[in-house]
Design a protein around this motif. Structure first.
Motif, PDB file in Angstrom:
ATOM      1  N   ARG A 310      -0.712  12.626   5.125  1.00 44.41           N
ATOM      2  CA  ARG A 310      -0.067  11.966   6.272  1.00 44.41           C
ATOM      3  C   ARG A 310      -0.617  10.573   6.523  1.00 44.41           C
ATOM      4  O   ARG A 310      -0.287   9.925   7.506  1.00 44.41           O
ATOM      5  CB  ARG A 310      -0.253  12.818   7.514  1.00 44.41           C
ATOM      6  N   ARG A 311      -1.497  10.115   5.639  1.00 42.26           N
ATOM      7  CA  ARG A 311      -2.106   8.789   5.814  1.00 42.26           C
ATOM      8  C   ARG A 311      -1.220   7.746   5.118  1.00 42.26           C
ATOM      9  O   ARG A 311      -0.944   7.866   3.926  1.00 42.26           O
ATOM     10  CB  ARG A 311      -3.489   8.831   5.146  1.00 42.26           C
ATOM     11  N   VAL A 312      -0.772   6.758   5.848  1.00 45.85           N
ATOM     12  CA  VAL A 312       0.123   5.752   5.262  1.00 45.85           C
ATOM     13  C   VAL A 312      -0.504   4.369   5.364  1.00 45.85           C
ATOM     14  O   VAL A 312      -0.975   3.971   6.429  1.00 45.85           O
ATOM     15  CB  VAL A 312       1.496   5.768   5.967  1.00 45.85           C
ATOM     16  N   GLY A 313      -0.540   3.664   4.251  1.00 48.61           N
ATOM     17  CA  GLY A 313      -1.071   2.297   4.249  1.00 48.61           C
ATOM     18  C   GLY A 313      -0.005   1.339   3.739  1.00 48.61           C
ATOM     19  O   GLY A 313       1.005   1.751   3.172  1.00 48.61           O
ATOM     20  N   HIS A 314      -0.221   0.050   3.947  1.00 48.67           N
ATOM     21  CA  HIS A 314       0.734  -0.940   3.443  1.00 48.67           C
ATOM     22  C   HIS A 314       0.037  -2.265   3.162  1.00 48.67           C
ATOM     23  O   HIS A 314      -0.989  -2.569   3.763  1.00 48.67           O
ATOM     24  CB  HIS A 314       1.864  -1.152   4.444  1.00 48.67           C
ATOM     25  N   HIS A 315       0.585  -3.018   2.244  1.00 45.76           N
ATOM     26  CA  HIS A 315       0.119  -4.390   1.990  1.00 45.76           C
ATOM     27  C   HIS A 315       1.188  -5.140   1.204  1.00 45.76           C
ATOM     28  O   HIS A 315       2.031  -4.516   0.552  1.00 45.76           O
ATOM     29  CB  HIS A 315      -1.218  -4.371   1.228  1.00 45.76           C
ATOM     30  N   TYR A 316       1.144  -6.450   1.278  1.00 44.15           N
ATOM     31  CA  TYR A 316       2.046  -7.258   0.444  1.00 44.15           C
ATOM     32  C   TYR A 316       1.401  -7.403  -0.920  1.00 44.15           C
ATOM     33  O   TYR A 316       0.226  -7.759  -1.014  1.00 44.15           O
ATOM     34  CB  TYR A 316       2.248  -8.639   1.070  1.00 44.15           C
ATOM     35  N   ASP A 317       2.141  -7.114  -2.006  1.00 39.08           N
ATOM     36  CA  ASP A 317       1.470  -7.200  -3.310  1.00 39.08           C
ATOM     37  C   ASP A 317       1.861  -8.428  -4.122  1.00 39.08           C
ATOM     38  O   ASP A 317       1.035  -8.971  -4.833  1.00 39.08           O
ATOM     39  CB  ASP A 317       1.609  -5.902  -4.126  1.00 39.08           C
ATOM     40  N   ARG A 318       3.129  -8.860  -4.027  1.00 38.01           N
ATOM     41  CA  ARG A 318       3.497 -10.046  -4.799  1.00 38.01           C
ATOM     42  C   ARG A 318       4.772 -10.651  -4.226  1.00 38.01           C
ATOM     43  O   ARG A 318       5.497  -9.991  -3.465  1.00 38.01           O
ATOM     44  CB  ARG A 318       3.706  -9.692  -6.275  1.00 38.01           C
ATOM     45  N   ALA A 319       5.035 -11.887  -4.629  1.00 34.13           N
ATOM     46  CA  ALA A 319       6.253 -12.543  -4.168  1.00 34.13           C
ATOM     47  C   ALA A 319       7.443 -11.933  -4.902  1.00 34.13           C
ATOM     48  O   ALA A 319       7.328 -11.533  -6.063  1.00 34.13           O
ATOM     49  CB  ALA A 319       6.162 -14.036  -4.442  1.00 34.13           C
ATOM     50  N   TRP A 320       8.567 -11.851  -4.222  1.00 36.00           N
ATOM     51  CA  TRP A 320       9.802 -11.459  -4.890  1.00 36.00           C
ATOM     52  C   TRP A 320      10.164 -12.541  -5.888  1.00 36.00           C
ATOM     53  O   TRP A 320       9.971 -13.731  -5.618  1.00 36.00           O
ATOM     54  CB  TRP A 320      10.939 -11.323  -3.882  1.00 36.00           C
ATOM     55  N   GLY A 321      10.677 -12.140  -7.056  1.00 36.34           N
ATOM     56  CA  GLY A 321      11.111 -13.132  -8.037  1.00 36.34           C
ATOM     57  C   GLY A 321      12.369 -13.849  -7.562  1.00 36.34           C
ATOM     58  O   GLY A 321      13.107 -13.319  -6.711  1.00 36.34           O
ATOM     59  N   ALA A 322      12.583 -15.040  -8.125  1.00 35.21           N
ATOM     60  CA  ALA A 322      13.804 -15.766  -7.772  1.00 35.21           C
ATOM     61  C   ALA A 322      14.992 -14.925  -8.236  1.00 35.21           C
ATOM     62  O   ALA A 322      15.043 -14.491  -9.380  1.00 35.21           O
ATOM     63  CB  ALA A 322      13.807 -17.127  -8.458  1.00 35.21           C
ATOM     64  N   GLY A 323      15.903 -14.658  -7.360  1.00 34.03           N
ATOM     65  CA  GLY A 323      17.101 -13.895  -7.715  1.00 34.03           C
ATOM     66  C   GLY A 323      16.867 -12.397  -7.840  1.00 34.03           C
ATOM     67  O   GLY A 323      17.780 -11.642  -8.156  1.00 34.03           O
ATOM     68  N   GLU A 324      15.640 -11.939  -7.627  1.00 30.75           N
ATOM     69  CA  GLU A 324      15.355 -10.496  -7.706  1.00 30.75           C
ATOM     70  C   GLU A 324      15.967  -9.790  -6.491  1.00 30.75           C
ATOM     71  O   GLU A 324      15.811 -10.255  -5.354  1.00 30.75           O
ATOM     72  CB  GLU A 324      13.824 -10.292  -7.719  1.00 30.75           C
ATOM     73  N   ALA A 325      16.687  -8.697  -6.765  1.00 34.58           N
ATOM     74  CA  ALA A 325      17.273  -7.949  -5.651  1.00 34.58           C
ATOM     75  C   ALA A 325      16.148  -7.344  -4.823  1.00 34.58           C
ATOM     76  O   ALA A 325      15.218  -6.762  -5.370  1.00 34.58           O
ATOM     77  CB  ALA A 325      18.182  -6.858  -6.196  1.00 34.58           C
ATOM     78  N   ARG A 326      16.244  -7.490  -3.525  1.00 34.69           N
ATOM     79  CA  ARG A 326      15.150  -6.983  -2.675  1.00 34.69           C
ATOM     80  C   ARG A 326      15.419  -5.553  -2.223  1.00 34.69           C
ATOM     81  O   ARG A 326      15.287  -5.210  -1.047  1.00 34.69           O
ATOM     82  CB  ARG A 326      14.939  -7.918  -1.493  1.00 34.69           C
ATOM     83  N   ASP A 327      15.796  -4.748  -3.209  1.00 35.16           N
ATOM     84  CA  ASP A 327      16.094  -3.351  -2.894  1.00 35.16           C
ATOM     85  C   ASP A 327      14.802  -2.549  -2.857  1.00 35.16           C
ATOM     86  O   ASP A 327      14.094  -2.456  -3.859  1.00 35.16           O
ATOM     87  CB  ASP A 327      16.996  -2.740  -3.979  1.00 35.16           C
ATOM     88  N   GLY A 328      14.545  -1.990  -1.722  1.00 34.55           N
ATOM     89  CA  GLY A 328      13.342  -1.169  -1.615  1.00 34.55           C
ATOM     90  C   GLY A 328      13.560   0.197  -2.239  1.00 34.55           C
ATOM     91  O   GLY A 328      14.681   0.712  -2.290  1.00 34.55           O
ATOM     92  N   ARG A 329      12.465   0.769  -2.757  1.00 34.35           N
ATOM     93  CA  ARG A 329      12.546   2.124  -3.326  1.00 34.35           C
ATOM     94  C   ARG A 329      11.277   2.882  -2.970  1.00 34.35           C
ATOM     95  O   ARG A 329      10.186   2.308  -2.885  1.00 34.35           O
ATOM     96  CB  ARG A 329      12.664   2.052  -4.847  1.00 34.35           C
ATOM     97  N   LEU A 330      11.452   4.158  -2.809  1.00 40.58           N
ATOM     98  CA  LEU A 330      10.309   4.996  -2.454  1.00 40.58           C
ATOM     99  C   LEU A 330      10.352   6.269  -3.295  1.00 40.58           C
ATOM    100  O   LEU A 330      11.384   6.940  -3.341  1.00 40.58           O
ATOM    101  CB  LEU A 330      10.368   5.363  -0.964  1.00 40.58           C
ATOM    102  N   VAL A 331       9.256   6.566  -3.959  1.00 43.35           N
ATOM    103  CA  VAL A 331       9.153   7.836  -4.675  1.00 43.35           C
ATOM    104  C   VAL A 331       8.479   8.843  -3.751  1.00 43.35           C
ATOM    105  O   VAL A 331       7.465   8.524  -3.129  1.00 43.35           O
ATOM    106  CB  VAL A 331       8.326   7.677  -5.970  1.00 43.35           C
ATOM    107  N   VAL A 332       9.077   9.994  -3.661  1.00 44.16           N
ATOM    108  CA  VAL A 332       8.508  11.054  -2.832  1.00 44.16           C
ATOM    109  C   VAL A 332       8.212  12.248  -3.730  1.00 44.16           C
ATOM    110  O   VAL A 332       9.082  12.696  -4.476  1.00 44.16           O
ATOM    111  CB  VAL A 332       9.491  11.485  -1.715  1.00 44.16           C
ATOM    112  N   ILE A 333       6.980  12.719  -3.695  1.00 47.58           N
ATOM    113  CA  ILE A 333       6.584  13.879  -4.506  1.00 47.58           C
ATOM    114  C   ILE A 333       6.128  14.970  -3.540  1.00 47.58           C
ATOM    115  O   ILE A 333       5.392  14.696  -2.588  1.00 47.58           O
ATOM    116  CB  ILE A 333       5.443  13.508  -5.484  1.00 47.58           C
TER     117      ILE A 333
END
Ligand SMILES: Nc1nc2c(ncn2[C@@H]2O[C@H](COP(=O)(O)OP(=O)(O)OP(=O)(O)O)[C@@H](O)[C@H]2O)c(=O)[nH]1
Length: 349
Positions: A310-333
């Protein structure tokens, strides 16, 4: 098959990094890459979910001397079950490079059993070329302290009362035990999240599962002197009998106990809002691990979200590429049959 060779002379040493979902394996691999001290390392990384997240996370780290070619992803579920199709060919490809690595790190998925992988080092195609330098089990300190891998004590008592051999019916406990039973060294990670008394309890719990004494080193964020991990010279592939497993010869490792899904992760107004949604999803019945990324309107960086238990963390990891679709995705196991509808409802906000 002939008896395996025991000499490690001239073989490329490989370190297998095992440990349950979210224990800190990728974090450790990054630390080792950052502190390689000039050694040419390569990484094979295996994931249960299909996002290719760990590989991109390591490859995107900007570590000097570490190129995209040095990180090889094995995304097909579980390395221990795809040894012939994926693992051996990937290893051969690395070894056949013009400038082969001096040491290879292998990060298994959190649900993989390490023993079949160690065994694969005796395959004729690779056994004269590589050796298992050591198996490192990364243990999630707070998860063990919270009893995540403990069997139901009532069920065990009932079994013992009926004079039955005590058998774990808890898939989490079986995977956890198989991983530490195969280890040459155990890292008690996330020590920053467990107090001293808790850490002692976790060590006692680990010892309870182990028939032999294995060194346990406390770490936070996988920060450990690389010399402790690399160069153990264990030749684990010649020492299989000392590494018991719940899963016998030829017996399939039951992935049916677990399930994973990759879901779209819609943009949220702020990181806090996104984290709140993911934290709610983490509370859904049976969910074990969530990881992914999403866009935040007006932000040029992608936001990584990580949930372990139940512990959730977050951080910015890198810039989006030019023209890269900003579609978020989440893997749930999660455990088989986890409440996917509740996860989707939580993510929708
Ligand atoms: N507080 C704390 N967080 C940690 C530590 N080590 C790792 N984490 C966090 O735990 C989360 C999971 O870490 P990973 O390194 O991705 O774990 P993993 O074992 O590779 O995960 P899977 O590949 O999904 O099994 C991330 O959010 C890490 O930042 C630690 O020592 N302390």
């Amino acid at each position: 098959m002939n008896a395996p060779q025991t000499t490690t002379l001239g073989k490329v040493p490989c370190t297998i990094i095992t440990g349950f979902l979210g224990a800190g394996k990728t974090t450790l691999v990054r630390h080792l890459l950052e502190n390689a001290g000039g050694k040419r390392l390569a990484v094979l990384v295996n994931e249960f979910g299909d996002l290719g997240f760990d590989g991109s996370f390591i490859a995107g780290c900007g570590i000097e001397g570490c190129t995209q070619d040095d990180i090889v992803e094995l995304p097909n579920g579980c390395i221990c079950c795809t040894v012939a199709d994926d693992f051996v060919p990937a290893l051969e490809k690395l070894l056949n490079r013009e400038n082969p690595p001096q040491h290879i790190l292998i990060e298994t998925s959190g649900l993989a059993l390490p023993k079949p992988l160690v065994k694969a080092f005796n395959w004729p195609a690779i056994r004269s070329r590589v050796t298992v330098d050591g198996v490192i089990a990364v243990v999630d300190g707070p998860a063990v302290a919270e009893g995540q891998f403990a069997d139901d004590p009532e069920a065990l008592k009932a079994q013992a009362a009926q004079d039955q051999a005590v058998d774990h019916d808890n898939p989490l406990e079986e995977v956890f035990e198989d991983q530490i039973l195969c280890a040459d060294l155990i890292l008690l990670n996330k020590s920053d999240l467990v107090d001293a008394a808790g850490r002692e309890r976790v060590k006692a719990e680990i010892a309870q599962h182990l028939p032999k004494a294995i060194k346990v080193v406390e770490t936070a964020h996988g920060k450990v002197e690389p010399a402790l991990i690399i160069g153990l010279g264990a030749a684990a592939e010649s020492d299989l009998a000392a590494r018991p497993s719940h899963h016998g010869e030829g017996e399939d490792h039951d992935h049916d106990d677990f399930d994973s899904v990759a879901l779209p992760l819609p943009q949220a107004g702020s990181p806090e809002e996104l984290v709140a949604r993911v934290a709610k999803a983490a509370e859904a019945e049976g969910v074990l691990r969530l990881k992914g990324f999403a866009g935040i309107p007006g932000k040029p960086m992608r936001l990584v979200v990580q949930g372990v238990g139940r512990r959730v963390g977050h951080h910015y990891d890198r810039a989006w590429g030019a023209g890269e679709a900003r579609d978020g995705r989440l893997v749930v196991i999660g455990l088989k049959g986890f409440d996917r509808a509740a996860v989707e409802a939580a993510l929708a906000g």
